[in-house]
Design an enzyme around this catalytic site. Structure first.
Site, mmCIF file in Angstrom:
data_model
loop_
_atom_site.group_PDB
_atom_site.id
_atom_site.type_symbol
_atom_site.label_atom_id
_atom_site.label_comp_id
_atom_site.label_asym_id
_atom_site.label_seq_id
_atom_site.Cartn_x
_atom_site.Cartn_y
_atom_site.Cartn_z
ATOM 1 N N ASP A 261 0.866 -1.175 0.000
ATOM 2 C CA ASP A 261 0.000 0.000 0.000
ATOM 3 C C ASP A 261 0.909 1.234 0.000
ATOM 4 O O ASP A 261 2.135 1.139 0.119
ATOM 5 C CB ASP A 261 -0.971 -0.002 1.187
ATOM 6 C CG ASP A 261 -2.169 0.918 0.915
ATOM 7 O OD1 ASP A 261 -2.116 1.718 -0.045
ATOM 8 O OD2 ASP A 261 -3.158 0.849 1.665
HETATM 9 C C1 BGC Z 1 -4.972 3.352 0.289
HETATM 10 C C2 BGC Z 1 -5.214 2.364 -0.823
HETATM 11 C C3 BGC Z 1 -5.070 3.038 -2.151
HETATM 12 C C4 BGC Z 1 -3.698 3.673 -2.244
HETATM 13 C C5 BGC Z 1 -3.421 4.343 -3.554
HETATM 14 C C6 BGC Z 1 -3.700 4.147 0.087
HETATM 15 O O1 BGC Z 1 -3.626 5.198 0.974
HETATM 16 O O2 BGC Z 1 -4.927 2.664 1.513
HETATM 17 O O3 BGC Z 1 -6.497 1.802 -0.680
HETATM 18 O O4 BGC Z 1 -5.280 2.120 -3.188
HETATM 19 O O5 BGC Z 1 -3.575 4.635 -1.223
HETATM 20 O O6 BGC Z 1 -4.154 5.506 -3.685
#
Ligand code: BGC
Ligand code: BGC
Length: 731
Positions: A261
């Site tokens: 993530d």
């Molecule tokens: C979130 C994810 C997301 C990623 C990219 C993160 O902060 O937890 O769900 O896909 O950012 O935007």
């Protein structure tokens, strides 16, 4: 390209080039990219920029065409970039938030929504979406419950699989994108409902309640997986070798790209399991994380780690090959622009067909919690005052519809006026969406509302309410109160909205609340005042027309709660699949030594699966084709449903099973199937489900996934509190 050619390509690449394939740069390093996480400090050299193989959150056909062309010309092996972004509930045509999509109990509609999103996004140049999110949620304080499809493992699995099918098709079909399952694993179990917080789960509960929905998405062929931010068993997922290698890859059979993530590799330092960025990179790659999203760890430190012998070069080869395989699966070596198409982008985005699909999904997601004296549907002859801060709000898409634009939203007031004409309608906001004193950190209320004269606004609303036959109160939480980093300790409506409700109820007894929210709210005070409550969630671009049609009965609400509305925040976390306790509460308040709250009920205000419509149904007792079930055989459970009201209607019949005795404590009830039936007034029909031994399996005392002989109860009814049951024995 054939696998042997990919391997040949890999062997001709330098170490730096291979590491470049493992890097995903945040879009804001390029012009026009969005930022969806904390901005990190990248200090990239020309070469690092030239070799990094992926961007996050960049969209737009002409922009991505240019970026891809320039990038490939400069890359030593002309390997194309792969573009990924969060297309969560639609791209430009926003569908209802995922929690609302869960309430449809209609995987076919959810699949269609994902396909629409994929068509728009792929024309705009995207290759991968970071969806579905299959996280189990039990705590409405967590802001990200809006991104999940609810509190039930089986329903979540059905919906996650439907999304994967919708996005991906077979990936060579025009208008498809790859899906990325997230957040592996257990992210929704955050302690106290506070985002990014630790998760404390037994291995058995992880397997019983959390893993099945992820598994369903993988079985549907999901191309990618994302790690979660949380710790599990005190180990951050992004460094959890057991979770990623033993469970995800070996047990669950996942062979695709695993991405971290946002900045989760670097955050291993904050978790206190890595002392610096190099140690974090080593932990993550050894855990099996192929791509580092938006952190400098891999790009800045991996080369040195390999060269000094700290990280095996085989790990780099394995990760880089998986990324090349994904690019190949998407056909990027043959056509690096894939379905990117300026003309399609123009033609498809927000087209009539897509808007219609979004409207249908929204209509199916509305949940009618109560409807006393058939307050709904409204009739054209009635004078209706539409009051409340959501009566003309453009903010209907939810905080994760990052590419949707508020100007494209069809709001409630415009839709009502278009459908009904102005004659019997009046409108007033009554109050702002949040009290000025409750301003959200980092977000500003719309200026007009900040400057609203509160008393004058209230008086205007009250005088309209007085003159009307019925009042539709469009209340709810500000859209920024849900989504990532939007955890809340108080999940009641803002004080100014509750005051508006009070004042309106004093002058009009026919108050219908339409509730806009991204989570189940604590509405027990409101529940006593309103004649009817319709949960609209955050319904997306076509929210207005979907609601105006539903309020006037051109569509009937058929949604069922995918997550219970608690009685109060003090009950959280809450879920209907709780275990049997040694001292169950049987509802008799005179009993002292039982498992219960003294000051509030144990059960939610509205349970999982609940939802009314404009007609009513009667259920026959449950019929079983046999009272014995042998392994390898099946039995049929059925029920006759009759439409006892005066309108045609659709009923969602739910199948729950209880295992009476197990070697470990078993849930009181678990959803194992659902189906819907549409009936004319007076008509009846049979709904049947097949029950097999596989459906009765669980992780037993020896941690084996198996069933145990004995008695089982089958429930067929309208929600998770149904007692309509019959029993059979597994032998
Ligand atoms: C979130 C994810 C997301 C990623 C990219 C993160 O902060 O937890 O769900 O896909 O950012 O935007
Ligand atoms: C309590 C114990 C107590 C026992 C005997 C139980 O209900 O949980 O703490 O010692 O009764 O009174």
């Amino acid at each position: 390209m054939h696998t042997s050619e990919l391997k040949k390509l890999l062997s001709s690449m330098s170490l730096e080039e291979k590491i470049g394939q493992l890097v995903q740069l945040p879009g804001n390093l390029q012009q026009g990219g969005l930022i969806t996480g904390p901005a990190g400090n990248f200090d990239l050299t020309e070469e690092e920029l030239r070799l990094s193989g992926s961007y996050l959150s960049m969209v737009g056909a002409s922009q991505l065409r240019q970026l891809q062309t320039e990038y490939m010309a400069r890359h030593p092996h002309h390997i194309p970039l792969i573009f990924m972004a969060d297309v969560i509930n639609g791209y430009r045509t926003a569908f209802p938030i995922p929690l609302a999509q869960g309430c449809t109990f209609r995987p076919d509609l959810v699949e269609e929504g994902a396909r629409v999103a994929a068509k728009e996004a792929s024309a705009a140049g995207l290759h991968v979406t970071f969806s579905p999110m299959a996280d189990m949620v039990h705590d409405a304080r967590w802001g990200r419950v809006m991104e999940s499809t609810g509190e039930d493992a089986y329903l979540n699995g059905c919906m996650a699989a439907a999304m994967v099918r919708g996005y991906q098709g077979n990936l060579t079909d025009r208008g498809t994108i790859a899906a990325c399952l997230k957040h592996f694993a257990g992210y929704g179990g955050a302690e106290g409902g506070r985002d990014y917080n630790s998760v404390e789960l037994s291995c058995r509960t992880l397997r019983e309640e959390y893993l099945p929905a992820y598994k369903a998405a993988l079985d549907a062929g999901c191309a990618m997986v994302m790690t979660s931010f949380n710790t599990l068993d005190r180990i951050p997922s992004t460094a959890n070798r057991w979770l990623m290698r033993d469970v995800l890859r070996d047990e669950m059979g996942f062979a695709g790209v695993l991405i971290s993530d946002w900045a989760a590799v670097a955050e291993l330092i904050n978790h206190g399991v890595a002392e610096d960025a190099a140690a974090a990179a080593k932990l993550a790659i050894e855990a099996g994380v192929d791509m580092d999203m938006a952190s400098p760890c891999y790009i800045k430190y991996m080369k040195k780690l390999v060269e000094e012998g700290t990280v095996s070069p085989d790990l780099i080869d394995q990760g880089a090959l998986r990324v090349l395989e994904l690019k190949n699966l998407l056909g990027l070596f043959e056509n690096p622009y894939r379905f990117l198409d300026e003309a399609d982008e123009e033609k498809l985005i927000l087209c009539e067909e897509h808007r219609l699909s979004a409207r249908r999904c929204a209509e199916a997601s509305f949940v009618l919690l109560k409807n006393e004296q058939q307050a709904l549907p409204l009739s054209s002859q009635e004078k209706v005052a539409v009051i409340g801060p959501y009566m003309n709000a453009q903010t209907l898409c939810g905080s994760w519809a990052v590419f949707a634009e508020e100007k494209d939203v069809y709001n409630l007031q415009d839709a009502l006026l278009r459908q009904q004409g102005p004659e019997n309608l009046s409108f007033a906001p009554g109050c702002p969406m949040v009290d000025p004193s409750e301003q959200l950190v980092g977000f500003k209320c719309p200026v007009a509302q900040e400057q609203m004269d509160l008393e004058a606004a209230l008086q205007e609303a009250v005088s309209l309410a007085k003159a009307a036959d019925k009042v539709v109160l469009a209340l709810g939480e500000h859209k920024e109160c849900t989504g990532e980093a939007a955890s809340r300790g108080d999940i009641t409506l803002p004080a100014c909205q509750l005051r508006l409700l009070d004042e309106v109820c004093k002058v009009n007894e026919n108050v219908i609340v339409v509730l806009f929210c991204g989570r189940p709210l604590d509405i027990h005070a409101l529940n006593e005042r309103a004649k009817a409550i319709l949960v609209a969630w955050l319904p997306g671009t076509e929210g207005g027309p979907a609601l105006s049609r539903t309020l006037y009965g051109h569509a009937a609400p058929t949604g069922r709660l995918s997550m219970a509305f608690p009685y109060a925040v003090g009950q959280l976390p809450l879920h209907y699949t709780h275990l049997k306790t040694g001292r169950p509460y049987n509802g008799n308040p005179a009993l002292r030594f039982v498992s219960r709250y003294q000051d509030m009920p144990n059960h939610p205000l509205y349970p999982f699966g609940h939802g009314l419509t404009y007609t009513s149904f009667r259920y026959s007792p449950v019929q079983l084709s046999n009272t014995l079930l042998k392994k390898g055989e099946s039995l049929t459970a059925s029920v006759i449903v009759e439409n006892t009201g005066s309108r045609p209607g659709t009923e969602t019949v739910q199948l729950y099973i209880r295992d009476q005795v197990g070697s470990v404590a078993r849930p009181v009830k678990e959803l194992k199937g659902f189906d819907y039936i549409t009936l004319r007034p007076g008509e009846e029909g049979t709904v049947s489900f097949t029950i097999t031994e596989e459906m009765l399996r669980f992780w037993n005392i020896d941690m084996k996934y198996t069933s145990e002989p004995g008695e089982f109860i089958v429930f067929l009814g309208p929600d998770s509190q149904t007692e309509n049951a019959a029993s059979f024995t597994l032998c």
